[in-house]
Design a protein around this motif. Structure first.
Motif, PDB file in Angstrom:
ATOM      1  N   LEU A   1      47.157  49.564 105.553  1.00  0.00           N
ATOM      2  CA  LEU A   1      47.966  50.108 104.452  1.00  0.00           C
ATOM      3  C   LEU A   1      47.212  50.021 103.120  1.00  0.00           C
ATOM      4  N   LYS A   2      47.071  51.186 102.463  1.00  0.00           N
ATOM      5  CA  LYS A   2      46.397  51.228 101.152  1.00  0.00           C
ATOM      6  C   LYS A   2      47.475  51.216 100.074  1.00  0.00           C
ATOM      7  N   THR A   3      47.334  50.320  99.125  1.00  0.00           N
ATOM      8  CA  THR A   3      48.390  50.121  98.131  1.00  0.00           C
ATOM      9  C   THR A   3      47.883  50.423  96.720  1.00  0.00           C
ATOM     10  N   ILE A   4      48.713  51.094  95.932  1.00  0.00           N
ATOM     11  CA  ILE A   4      48.444  51.246  94.495  1.00  0.00           C
ATOM     12  C   ILE A   4      49.481  50.406  93.759  1.00  0.00           C
ATOM     13  N   ASP A   5      49.009  49.514  92.919  1.00  0.00           N
ATOM     14  CA  ASP A   5      49.908  48.642  92.166  1.00  0.00           C
ATOM     15  C   ASP A   5      50.137  49.249  90.777  1.00  0.00           C
ATOM     16  N   ALA A   6      51.329  49.809  90.568  1.00  0.00           N
ATOM     17  CA  ALA A   6      51.638  50.440  89.277  1.00  0.00           C
ATOM     18  C   ALA A   6      51.729  49.409  88.153  1.00  0.00           C
ATOM     19  N   GLY A   7      51.877  48.143  88.521  1.00  0.00           N
ATOM     20  CA  GLY A   7      52.013  47.097  87.509  1.00  0.00           C
ATOM     21  C   GLY A   7      50.695  46.432  87.123  1.00  0.00           C
ATOM     22  N   LYS A   8      49.587  47.007  87.612  1.00  0.00           N
ATOM     23  CA  LYS A   8      48.267  46.420  87.354  1.00  0.00           C
ATOM     24  C   LYS A   8      47.982  46.304  85.844  1.00  0.00           C
ATOM     25  N   ASN A   9      47.433  45.177  85.438  1.00  0.00           N
ATOM     26  CA  ASN A   9      47.044  44.935  84.040  1.00  0.00           C
ATOM     27  C   ASN A   9      48.191  45.048  83.036  1.00  0.00           C
ATOM     28  N   ILE A  10      49.398  44.761  83.487  1.00  0.00           N
ATOM     29  CA  ILE A  10      50.528  44.723  82.545  1.00  0.00           C
ATOM     30  C   ILE A  10      50.867  43.247  82.285  1.00  0.00           C
TER      31      ILE A  10
ATOM     32  N   GLN B   1      64.614  43.307 102.615  1.00  0.00           N
ATOM     33  CA  GLN B   1      63.822  42.976 103.800  1.00  0.00           C
ATOM     34  C   GLN B   1      63.572  44.245 104.595  1.00  0.00           C
ATOM     35  N   LEU B   2      62.363  44.379 105.055  1.00  0.00           N
ATOM     36  CA  LEU B   2      61.968  45.600 105.765  1.00  0.00           C
ATOM     37  C   LEU B   2      62.739  45.760 107.070  1.00  0.00           C
ATOM     38  N   VAL B   3      63.072  46.986 107.390  1.00  0.00           N
ATOM     39  CA  VAL B   3      63.680  47.305 108.685  1.00  0.00           C
ATOM     40  C   VAL B   3      62.625  48.084 109.490  1.00  0.00           C
ATOM     41  N   PRO B   4      62.815  48.209 110.822  1.00  0.00           N
ATOM     42  CA  PRO B   4      61.804  48.898 111.640  1.00  0.00           C
ATOM     43  C   PRO B   4      61.462  50.299 111.133  1.00  0.00           C
ATOM     44  N   ASP B   5      62.458  51.033 110.647  1.00  0.00           N
ATOM     45  CA  ASP B   5      62.194  52.383 110.125  1.00  0.00           C
ATOM     46  C   ASP B   5      61.216  52.348 108.945  1.00  0.00           C
ATOM     47  N   ASP B   6      61.322  51.307 108.118  1.00  0.00           N
ATOM     48  CA  ASP B   6      60.414  51.173 106.972  1.00  0.00           C
ATOM     49  C   ASP B   6      58.976  51.029 107.458  1.00  0.00           C
ATOM     50  N   LEU B   7      58.801  50.237 108.514  1.00  0.00           N
ATOM     51  CA  LEU B   7      57.436  50.024 109.023  1.00  0.00           C
ATOM     52  C   LEU B   7      56.871  51.315 109.604  1.00  0.00           C
ATOM     53  N   LYS B   8      57.748  52.124 110.198  1.00  0.00           N
ATOM     54  CA  LYS B   8      57.293  53.434 110.688  1.00  0.00           C
ATOM     55  C   LYS B   8      56.850  54.291 109.517  1.00  0.00           C
ATOM     56  N   THR B   9      57.672  54.324 108.460  1.00  0.00           N
ATOM     57  CA  THR B   9      57.337  55.118 107.272  1.00  0.00           C
ATOM     58  C   THR B   9      56.008  54.655 106.686  1.00  0.00           C
ATOM     59  N   LEU B  10      55.836  53.346 106.600  1.00  0.00           N
ATOM     60  CA  LEU B  10      54.597  52.802 106.014  1.00  0.00           C
ATOM     61  C   LEU B  10      53.393  53.064 106.909  1.00  0.00           C
ATOM     62  N   ALA B  11      53.607  53.012 108.217  1.00  0.00           N
ATOM     63  CA  ALA B  11      52.494  53.265 109.139  1.00  0.00           C
ATOM     64  C   ALA B  11      51.996  54.701 109.006  1.00  0.00           C
ATOM     65  N   ASN B  12      52.887  55.598 108.580  1.00  0.00           N
ATOM     66  CA  ASN B  12      52.534  57.009 108.399  1.00  0.00           C
ATOM     67  C   ASN B  12      52.034  57.333 106.990  1.00  0.00           C
ATOM     68  N   ALA B  13      52.011  56.327 106.112  1.00  0.00           N
ATOM     69  CA  ALA B  13      51.635  56.588 104.713  1.00  0.00           C
ATOM     70  C   ALA B  13      50.124  56.595 104.553  1.00  0.00           C
ATOM     71  N   ASP B  14      49.611  57.520 103.753  1.00  0.00           N
ATOM     72  CA  ASP B  14      48.200  57.459 103.367  1.00  0.00           C
ATOM     73  C   ASP B  14      48.020  56.478 102.229  1.00  0.00           C
ATOM     74  N   VAL B  15      49.062  56.375 101.415  1.00  0.00           N
ATOM     75  CA  VAL B  15      49.011  55.417 100.312  1.00  0.00           C
ATOM     76  C   VAL B  15      50.439  54.967  99.983  1.00  0.00           C
ATOM     77  N   PHE B  16      50.557  53.691  99.631  1.00  0.00           N
ATOM     78  CA  PHE B  16      51.864  53.098  99.322  1.00  0.00           C
ATOM     79  C   PHE B  16      51.813  52.653  97.861  1.00  0.00           C
ATOM     80  N   ILE B  17      52.738  53.156  97.054  1.00  0.00           N
ATOM     81  CA  ILE B  17      52.730  52.812  95.628  1.00  0.00           C
ATOM     82  C   ILE B  17      53.861  51.826  95.338  1.00  0.00           C
ATOM     83  N   ILE B  18      53.480  50.713  94.732  1.00  0.00           N
ATOM     84  CA  ILE B  18      54.476  49.668  94.442  1.00  0.00           C
ATOM     85  C   ILE B  18      54.617  49.456  92.938  1.00  0.00           C
TER      86      ILE B  18
END
Ligand code: ZN
Length: 298
Positions: A112-121, A76-93
């Motif tokens: 938040l811009k996300t890249i899904d590494a599991g796409k088309n698997i 579960q996300l903690v406040p620090d995680d949301l800060k990190t994500l707010a500062n991200a140009d891209v989030f890779i999952i």
């Protein structure tokens, strides 16, 4: 491993106020701030991305969760995680449902811009739904690397050829690893294994092993007495020689089952924690190869 983070809902102050207060982090020590700040969700995605973004000027890779967090099944996300994500140009999952917190993150940070590494698997489904541990197939790890590369090229086209070069380089290393693993593991007569949590179906599919039992079916919870008895029966029935435990989980129940069955206990690492270095995945898989050969040969 299963560190339960305090739920953010309990926080009194308004989240949007918190996010607005977040300044882009200065790089300090006179370094220019990165032009592209990549945040990855957890360890295997971080290691893959580190390889793709290697030596590219102005690109920074940061991992969201602590190095010892492991799989994100109950994260579960903690406040620090949301800060990190707010500062991200891209989030890779990793995708495939591993990041169960994602809906909340996207709700809180709509930009938040996300890249899904599991796409088309193609995913393996079990009673808990799609199994997210795709990176443990070396072939699918390559596919993830290629998905990450395509996503980064789209976000940062100025560095397209550098990303592509890094991708080809790392995929080649993964191909070499896969060939050696296939050649060595093919020799093993004993192909029935018992694993600790549901991390290895893609690995088993790739290298032709059969997982006859899983000690801890629900990650983070100890097996019930009934589940322990069932596991003992399955091990005896299939004459499985070893229970493969994971360095990230307590191994008490595995040792109890081993004691009952005479099976030995060995380590098989799902590569969800480890050194934060480029070659870490390759090294972990080499160790897994050695453990399997040692335990299951002759
Ligand atoms: Zn897991």
């Amino acid at each position: 491993m299963q560190i339960k983070k305090k739920f953010l809902g309990g926080i009194f102050c308004s989240l949007s106020a918190l996010l607005m207060a977040v300044e882009p982090q200065a790089a300090g020590d006179g370094q220019p701030a990165p032009q592209l700040r990549i945040v990855t969700s957890f360890y295997p995605v971080y290691i893959a991305t580190l390889n793709v973004a290697k030596d590219i000027p102005g690109v920074q890779v940061v991992n969201l969760t602590k190095p010892f967090t492991g799989c994100l099944h109950d994260y579960q996300l903690v406040p620090d995680d949301l800060k990190t994500l707010a500062n991200a140009d891209v989030f890779i999952i990793n995708g495939a449902g591993m990041e169960s917190f994602l809906e909340k993150a996207v709700r809180e940070i709509p930009q938040l811009k996300t890249i899904d590494a599991g796409k088309n698997i193609a995913l393996i489904k079990d009673k808990n739904g799609a199994n997210p541990h795709v990176w443990l197939s070396v072939t699918l790890a390559m596919k993830q690397v290629q998905n990450i590369t395509a996503g980064l090229i789209e976000r940062d086209p100025a560095h397209a050829s550098l990303y592509q070069h890094n991708c080809d380089d790392y995929v080649h290393k993964l191909e070499v690893l896969r060939s050696r693993m296939k050649a060595e593991l093919k020799q093993l007569k004993s192909r029935e294994i018992v694993t600790f949590h549901e991390a290895f179906p893609y690995f088993a599919q790739e290298f032709d092993f059969k997982i006859v039992a899983v000690v801890e079916r629900d990650p983070g919870s100890e097996p019930s007495a009934r589940e322990m008895v069932e596991t003992v029966q399955l091990i005896k029935k299939h004459k499985a020689r070893a229970i493969f435990i994971e360095p990230q989980y307590p191994d008490k129940s595995a040792h109890a089952i081993a004691h009952e069955t005479g099976a030995s206990v060995c380590l098989l690492d799902p590569a969800v924690t480890g050194p934060m270095t480029e070659n870490a995945y390759l090294q972990i898989m080499e160790k897994n190869l050695a453990a399997l050969v040692k335990t299951l040969k002759d």
